[in-house]
Design a protein around this motif. Sequence first.
Motif, mmCIF file in Angstrom:
data_model
loop_
_atom_site.group_PDB
_atom_site.id
_atom_site.type_symbol
_atom_site.label_atom_id
_atom_site.label_comp_id
_atom_site.label_asym_id
_atom_site.label_seq_id
_atom_site.Cartn_x
_atom_site.Cartn_y
_atom_site.Cartn_z
ATOM 1 N N THR A 1 0.819 -1.215 0.000
ATOM 2 C CA THR A 1 0.000 0.000 0.000
ATOM 3 C C THR A 1 0.854 1.267 0.000
ATOM 4 O O THR A 1 0.329 2.369 0.147
ATOM 5 C CB THR A 1 -0.934 0.012 1.225
ATOM 6 O OG1 THR A 1 -0.148 -0.002 2.425
ATOM 7 C CG2 THR A 1 -1.874 -1.179 1.207
ATOM 8 N N ASP A 2 2.165 1.135 -0.168
ATOM 9 C CA ASP A 2 3.066 2.284 -0.084
ATOM 10 C C ASP A 2 2.973 3.227 -1.280
ATOM 11 O O ASP A 2 3.346 4.384 -1.174
ATOM 12 C CB ASP A 2 4.519 1.817 0.068
ATOM 13 C CG ASP A 2 4.795 1.246 1.453
ATOM 14 O OD1 ASP A 2 3.994 1.506 2.367
ATOM 15 O OD2 ASP A 2 5.801 0.532 1.611
ATOM 16 N N GLY A 3 2.539 2.723 -2.416
ATOM 17 C CA GLY A 3 2.502 3.554 -3.618
ATOM 18 C C GLY A 3 1.208 3.377 -4.383
ATOM 19 O O GLY A 3 0.544 2.344 -4.273
ATOM 20 N N GLN A 4 0.846 4.388 -5.191
ATOM 21 C CA GLN A 4 -0.409 4.315 -5.938
ATOM 22 C C GLN A 4 -0.273 3.508 -7.223
ATOM 23 O O GLN A 4 -1.165 2.731 -7.575
ATOM 24 C CB GLN A 4 -0.894 5.733 -6.271
ATOM 25 C CG GLN A 4 -2.231 5.764 -6.995
ATOM 26 C CD GLN A 4 -2.722 7.179 -7.257
ATOM 27 O OE1 GLN A 4 -2.051 8.156 -6.914
ATOM 28 N NE2 GLN A 4 -3.880 7.298 -7.874
ATOM 29 N N LEU B 1 2.653 -9.984 -12.067
ATOM 30 C CA LEU B 1 2.098 -10.697 -10.923
ATOM 31 C C LEU B 1 0.777 -10.045 -10.525
ATOM 32 O O LEU B 1 0.373 -9.043 -11.113
ATOM 33 C CB LEU B 1 3.081 -10.686 -9.754
ATOM 34 C CG LEU B 1 4.465 -11.293 -10.038
ATOM 35 C CD1 LEU B 1 5.379 -11.136 -8.823
ATOM 36 C CD2 LEU B 1 4.350 -12.756 -10.432
ATOM 37 N N ASN B 2 0.114 -10.598 -9.535
ATOM 38 C CA ASN B 2 -1.163 -10.018 -9.095
ATOM 39 C C ASN B 2 -1.005 -9.313 -7.758
ATOM 40 O O ASN B 2 -0.284 -9.773 -6.865
ATOM 41 C CB ASN B 2 -2.263 -11.077 -9.022
ATOM 42 C CG ASN B 2 -1.979 -12.172 -8.020
ATOM 43 O OD1 ASN B 2 -0.887 -12.732 -8.002
ATOM 44 N ND2 ASN B 2 -2.963 -12.491 -7.198
ATOM 45 N N TYR B 3 -1.683 -8.198 -7.630
ATOM 46 C CA TYR B 3 -1.629 -7.364 -6.433
ATOM 47 C C TYR B 3 -2.026 -8.156 -5.188
ATOM 48 O O TYR B 3 -1.388 -8.052 -4.136
ATOM 49 C CB TYR B 3 -2.557 -6.173 -6.630
ATOM 50 C CG TYR B 3 -2.615 -5.200 -5.473
ATOM 51 C CD1 TYR B 3 -1.670 -4.189 -5.341
ATOM 52 C CD2 TYR B 3 -3.639 -5.271 -4.533
ATOM 53 C CE1 TYR B 3 -1.731 -3.280 -4.288
ATOM 54 C CE2 TYR B 3 -3.705 -4.374 -3.483
ATOM 55 C CZ TYR B 3 -2.754 -3.381 -3.356
ATOM 56 O OH TYR B 3 -2.821 -2.491 -2.323
ATOM 57 N N GLY B 4 -3.077 -8.985 -5.316
ATOM 58 C CA GLY B 4 -3.560 -9.760 -4.170
ATOM 59 C C GLY B 4 -2.620 -10.855 -3.733
ATOM 60 O O GLY B 4 -2.773 -11.414 -2.643
ATOM 61 N N GLY B 5 -1.638 -11.187 -4.566
ATOM 62 C CA GLY B 5 -0.700 -12.254 -4.226
ATOM 63 C C GLY B 5 0.328 -11.849 -3.190
ATOM 64 O O GLY B 5 1.014 -12.702 -2.630
ATOM 65 N N ILE B 6 0.451 -10.546 -2.927
ATOM 66 C CA ILE B 6 1.371 -10.077 -1.887
ATOM 67 C C ILE B 6 0.627 -10.133 -0.566
ATOM 68 O O ILE B 6 -0.254 -9.327 -0.302
ATOM 69 C CB ILE B 6 1.854 -8.642 -2.176
ATOM 70 C CG1 ILE B 6 2.470 -8.541 -3.572
ATOM 71 C CG2 ILE B 6 2.863 -8.206 -1.121
ATOM 72 C CD1 ILE B 6 2.825 -7.130 -3.989
ATOM 73 N N ARG B 7 0.981 -11.065 0.292
ATOM 74 C CA ARG B 7 0.168 -11.347 1.480
ATOM 75 C C ARG B 7 0.725 -10.793 2.780
ATOM 76 O O ARG B 7 0.107 -10.955 3.831
ATOM 77 C CB ARG B 7 -0.015 -12.859 1.621
ATOM 78 C CG ARG B 7 -0.557 -13.535 0.382
ATOM 79 C CD ARG B 7 -1.895 -12.982 -0.038
ATOM 80 N NE ARG B 7 -2.961 -13.384 0.859
ATOM 81 C CZ ARG B 7 -4.246 -13.161 0.644
ATOM 82 N NH1 ARG B 7 -4.622 -12.480 -0.427
ATOM 83 N NH2 ARG B 7 -5.154 -13.572 1.509
ATOM 84 N N SER B 8 1.857 -10.139 2.721
ATOM 85 C CA SER B 8 2.428 -9.616 3.963
ATOM 86 C C SER B 8 3.420 -8.512 3.632
ATOM 87 O O SER B 8 3.880 -8.378 2.487
ATOM 88 C CB SER B 8 3.124 -10.731 4.742
ATOM 89 O OG SER B 8 3.760 -10.239 5.901
ATOM 90 N N ILE B 9 3.754 -7.726 4.639
ATOM 91 C CA ILE B 9 4.826 -6.752 4.493
ATOM 92 C C ILE B 9 6.171 -7.449 4.603
ATOM 93 O O ILE B 9 6.254 -8.600 5.042
ATOM 94 C CB ILE B 9 4.716 -5.652 5.578
ATOM 95 C CG1 ILE B 9 4.928 -6.250 6.975
ATOM 96 C CG2 ILE B 9 3.384 -4.924 5.489
ATOM 97 C CD1 ILE B 9 5.053 -5.226 8.081
#
Length: 253
Positions: free
Chosen positions: A74-77, A111-119
């Motif tokens: 969520t760090d960048g638009q 890749l898909n945005y939802g695939g990033i599951r953690s910081i």
Amino acid sequence: MRFTYFFFLLYFFTFTACKQQKIGPTKIVGDKIEINDSLSIDSEIEAFIKPYRIHIQKDLDSVLAYSIDTYSKTDGQFNTAIGNFMADAVYTQANPVFKARTKNNIDFVLLNYGGIRSIISKGNITARTAYKVMPFENSIVVAGLKGDKIKNIVDYIVSSKRAVPFSSQLKLKIDKDYNILSVTINDNTIDSTKTYYVATSDYTYNMGDNMTFFKPNEGVTFLDYKIRKALIDNFKKIDTLKPVIDDRYIQIN
């Protein structure tokens, strides 16, 4: 008479022996067994699995690299440091494998945005970090797509209005109204007649997250290489993690 009586008995016992009885439950009862800390530990089972647990924990907690900051999707638009890192890491690790098999290079990774599951937190990076960021068993797939399909990918990225991760080989500029100003792959404009090799996950290849543009295609290569393993291999290679939000996807006001 005895002969007739014998056959009567033979018929009777054969008939009754072959007749199947209907057997079934007369009552089904369910019970809820709660699993919590009050359950006693089986010492024999615990002794058996303890060496394996220690080995797994050691592997998961071994330091692979160091992160100079904390990174979130969520760090960048339009693009994020963590998304850029993941896509670039997949490209770095997967391209040599793909080229060795096909003599071709991957043109870019999506890749898909939802695939990033953690910081990724500031500090030591371990294999456990990779399992948190990518807990799924997704593997890398490379699809051959004509230029018109690449335009569909770009439309998808723009219409999503979020930081869909893609590698630095793809560059995208839009205006304040989300109209596409320019798209390049390796600094060249898209050629509608050319086949581009796009690496992604098997999840998105199979239309996950509404990515319907990978099929039909000009051929597909399954690398048998998990995205999580690519991240771990890349962590080992880089020593220090310091990704940035860059100009691969920008909006011109």
